[in-house]
Design an enzyme around this catalytic site. Structure first.
Site, PDB file in Angstrom:
ATOM      1  N   ASP A  11       0.861  -1.190   0.000  1.00 10.59           N
ATOM      2  CA  ASP A  11       0.000   0.000   0.000  1.00 10.59           C
ATOM      3  C   ASP A  11       0.894   1.236   0.000  1.00 10.59           C
ATOM      4  O   ASP A  11       1.715   1.411   0.915  1.00 10.59           O
ATOM      5  CB  ASP A  11      -0.856  -0.061   1.275  1.00 10.59           C
ATOM      6  CG  ASP A  11      -1.814   1.104   1.400  1.00 10.59           C
ATOM      7  OD1 ASP A  11      -1.613   2.149   0.749  1.00 10.59           O
ATOM      8  OD2 ASP A  11      -2.775   0.965   2.180  1.00 10.59           O
ATOM      9  N   ILE A  12       0.729   2.090  -0.977  1.00  9.41           N
ATOM     10  CA  ILE A  12       1.620   3.248  -1.115  1.00  9.41           C
ATOM     11  C   ILE A  12       1.485   4.213   0.074  1.00  9.41           C
ATOM     12  O   ILE A  12       2.430   4.934   0.393  1.00  9.41           O
ATOM     13  CB  ILE A  12       1.380   3.967  -2.460  1.00  9.41           C
ATOM     14  CG1 ILE A  12       2.606   4.808  -2.839  1.00  9.41           C
ATOM     15  CG2 ILE A  12       0.108   4.803  -2.439  1.00  9.41           C
ATOM     16  CD1 ILE A  12       2.614   5.287  -4.281  1.00  9.41           C
ATOM     17  N   ASN A  25      -7.416  12.487 -10.411  1.00  3.17           N
ATOM     18  CA  ASN A  25      -8.180  12.888 -11.605  1.00  3.17           C
ATOM     19  C   ASN A  25      -8.095  14.404 -11.686  1.00  3.17           C
ATOM     20  O   ASN A  25      -7.635  15.064 -10.748  1.00  3.17           O
ATOM     21  CB  ASN A  25      -9.624  12.382 -11.549  1.00  3.17           C
ATOM     22  CG  ASN A  25     -10.369  12.923 -10.357  1.00  3.17           C
ATOM     23  OD1 ASN A  25     -10.587  14.124 -10.223  1.00  3.17           O
ATOM     24  ND2 ASN A  25     -10.738  12.028  -9.438  1.00  3.17           N
ATOM     25  N   VAL A  34      -5.979   4.569  -5.448  1.00  2.00           N
ATOM     26  CA  VAL A  34      -4.873   5.183  -4.704  1.00  2.00           C
ATOM     27  C   VAL A  34      -5.282   6.555  -4.178  1.00  2.00           C
ATOM     28  O   VAL A  34      -4.919   6.935  -3.055  1.00  2.00           O
ATOM     29  CB  VAL A  34      -3.649   5.405  -5.621  1.00  2.00           C
ATOM     30  CG1 VAL A  34      -2.495   5.994  -4.846  1.00  2.00           C
ATOM     31  CG2 VAL A  34      -3.203   4.129  -6.267  1.00  2.00           C
ATOM     32  N   ASP A  35      -5.986   7.284  -4.990  1.00  2.00           N
ATOM     33  CA  ASP A  35      -6.408   8.641  -4.644  1.00  2.00           C
ATOM     34  C   ASP A  35      -7.222   8.635  -3.338  1.00  2.00           C
ATOM     35  O   ASP A  35      -6.929   9.398  -2.392  1.00  2.00           O
ATOM     36  CB  ASP A  35      -7.264   9.163  -5.819  1.00  2.00           C
ATOM     37  CG  ASP A  35      -7.444  10.663  -5.818  1.00  2.00           C
ATOM     38  OD1 ASP A  35      -6.831  11.347  -4.981  1.00  2.00           O
ATOM     39  OD2 ASP A  35      -8.205  11.158  -6.679  1.00  2.00           O
ATOM     40  N   SER A 123      -2.797   4.947 -13.952  1.00  2.00           N
ATOM     41  CA  SER A 123      -3.781   4.588 -14.997  1.00  2.00           C
ATOM     42  C   SER A 123      -4.125   3.094 -15.061  1.00  2.00           C
ATOM     43  O   SER A 123      -5.025   2.712 -15.826  1.00  2.00           O
ATOM     44  CB  SER A 123      -3.342   5.032 -16.410  1.00  2.00           C
ATOM     45  OG  SER A 123      -3.462   6.424 -16.562  1.00  2.00           O
TER      46      SER A 123
HETATM   47  N1  AR6 Z   1      -1.345   1.600  -2.917  1.00  2.00           N
HETATM   48  C1  AR6 Z   1      -0.755   1.228  -4.075  1.00  2.00           C
HETATM   49  N2  AR6 Z   1      -1.435   0.938  -5.201  1.00  2.00           N
HETATM   50  C2  AR6 Z   1      -2.787   1.008  -5.144  1.00  2.00           C
HETATM   51  C3  AR6 Z   1      -3.490   1.382  -3.968  1.00  2.00           C
HETATM   52  C4  AR6 Z   1      -2.708   1.678  -2.826  1.00  2.00           C
HETATM   53  N3  AR6 Z   1      -3.267   2.041  -1.671  1.00  2.00           N
HETATM   54  N4  AR6 Z   1      -4.817   1.373  -4.247  1.00  2.00           N
HETATM   55  C5  AR6 Z   1      -4.953   0.983  -5.534  1.00  2.00           C
HETATM   56  N5  AR6 Z   1      -3.726   0.752  -6.073  1.00  2.00           N
HETATM   57  P1  AR6 Z   1      -6.186   3.619  -9.545  1.00  2.00           P
HETATM   58  P2  AR6 Z   1      -6.005   5.092 -12.093  1.00  2.00           P
HETATM   59  C6  AR6 Z   1      -3.356   0.343  -7.443  1.00  2.00           C
HETATM   60  O1  AR6 Z   1      -7.554   3.145  -9.889  1.00  2.00           O
HETATM   61  O2  AR6 Z   1      -6.198   3.827 -12.870  1.00  2.00           O
HETATM   62  C7  AR6 Z   1      -9.422   7.459  -8.868  1.00  2.00           C
HETATM   63  O3  AR6 Z   1     -10.807   7.500  -8.649  1.00  2.00           O
HETATM   64  C8  AR6 Z   1      -4.438  -0.243  -8.319  1.00  2.00           C
HETATM   65  O4  AR6 Z   1      -4.592  -1.632  -8.037  1.00  2.00           O
HETATM   66  O5  AR6 Z   1      -5.935   4.102  -8.176  1.00  2.00           O
HETATM   67  O6  AR6 Z   1      -4.939   6.047 -12.522  1.00  2.00           O
HETATM   68  C9  AR6 Z   1      -8.873   8.800  -9.285  1.00  2.00           C
HETATM   69  O7  AR6 Z   1      -9.529   9.869  -8.615  1.00  2.00           O
HETATM   70  C10 AR6 Z   1      -3.853   0.010  -9.711  1.00  2.00           C
HETATM   71  O8  AR6 Z   1      -2.893  -0.995 -10.033  1.00  2.00           O
HETATM   72  O9  AR6 Z   1      -5.716   4.828 -10.537  1.00  2.00           O
HETATM   73  C11 AR6 Z   1      -9.163   8.813 -10.753  1.00  2.00           C
HETATM   74  O10 AR6 Z   1     -10.505   9.168 -11.020  1.00  2.00           O
HETATM   75  C12 AR6 Z   1      -3.093   1.330  -9.560  1.00  2.00           C
HETATM   76  O11 AR6 Z   1      -2.934   1.512  -8.147  1.00  2.00           O
HETATM   77  C13 AR6 Z   1      -8.940   7.369 -11.159  1.00  2.00           C
HETATM   78  O12 AR6 Z   1      -9.178   6.611  -9.989  1.00  2.00           O
HETATM   79  C14 AR6 Z   1      -3.816   2.547 -10.116  1.00  2.00           C
HETATM   80  O13 AR6 Z   1      -5.201   2.409  -9.872  1.00  2.00           O
HETATM   81  C15 AR6 Z   1      -7.515   7.127 -11.597  1.00  2.00           C
HETATM   82  O14 AR6 Z   1      -7.399   5.818 -12.082  1.00  2.00           O
END
Ligand code: AR6
Length: 170
Positions: A11-12, A25, A34-35, A123
């Site tokens: 977890d980052i 976003n 992650v956000d 992404s």
């Molecule tokens: N730590 C590390 N990696 C993570 C974590 C975490 N806590 N949580 C998820 N991931 P995403 P995107 C991974 O969806 O595709 C949001 O709503 C996840 O499994 O976080 O760029 C924003 O507000 C995946 O491999 O980001 C935007 O609207 C990676 O992080 C949208 O999502 C990225 O997943 C951005 O989408």
């Protein structure tokens, strides 16, 4: 210089780094993935900074492929660098925008004087980018970036993501 690249599965928001990158976003006002995790764990100070950015330089939001820094609030970091990845498209090649996220995040890190930066797989979650390709773009771009950052850690949430990045790092 080329930063040293390390991979961590986890977890980052639990990482220690000078700067932690958020896959945000354009609104900068939070979301899932992650956000959501960064805002939950980092606390309200991050959102407060994001609102100030929206009220000043980024009235229309942060464009895709760009990056901007805020406080890291309660995270074990000095800054969060927010970047907006492109939504994956089968019709249009948006890989230049995804590469730009890594380049611009490192440029902002250099401006801040950050030496260690943690990235998620931008992404590759809600925005639908295939993991192998996301990993290739991430690693190639970081390797090609001229930066003073000494260490880039990719923090991968699951085994599939970790393995995809490990294949690229070799
Ligand atoms: N730590 C590390 N990696 C993570 C974590 C975490 N806590 N949580 C998820 N991931 P995403 P995107 C991974 O969806 O595709 C949001 O709503 C996840 O499994 O976080 O760029 C924003 O507000 C995946 O491999 O980001 C935007 O609207 C990676 O992080 C949208 O999502 C990225 O997943 C951005 O989408």
């Amino acid at each position: 210089m080329t930063p040293r690249i390390t991979l961590v599965q986890g977890d980052i928001t639990e990482q220690r780094a000078d700067a932690v990158v958020n896959a945000a976003n354009s609104s900068l006002l939070g979301g899932g993935g992650v956000d959501g995790a960064i805002h939950r764990r980092g606390g309200p100070a991050i959102l407060e900074d994001c609102r100030k950015l929206r009220a000043s330089h980024y009235g229309k939001g942060l464009p895709t492929g760009q990056a901007v820094a805020t406080t890291a609030g309660d995270l074990d970091a000095r800054w969060v660098i927010h970047t907006v990845g492109p939504v994956h498209s089968a019709q249009e090649d948006r890989s230049g925008l995804l590469a730009s996220c890594y380049r611009e995040s490192l440029r902002v890190a250099d401006e801040l004087g950050a030496r260690t930066v943690a990235f998620p797989a931008v992404s590759a979650g809600i925005f639908g980018w295939p993991m192998d390709d996301a990993a290739r773009i991430a690693v190639e771009t970081v390797r090609a970036a001229g930066t003073s950052v000494e260490e880039v850690t990719f923090v991968l949430f699951d085994q599939e993501a970790y393995d995809a990045f490990a294949r690229q790092v070799g």
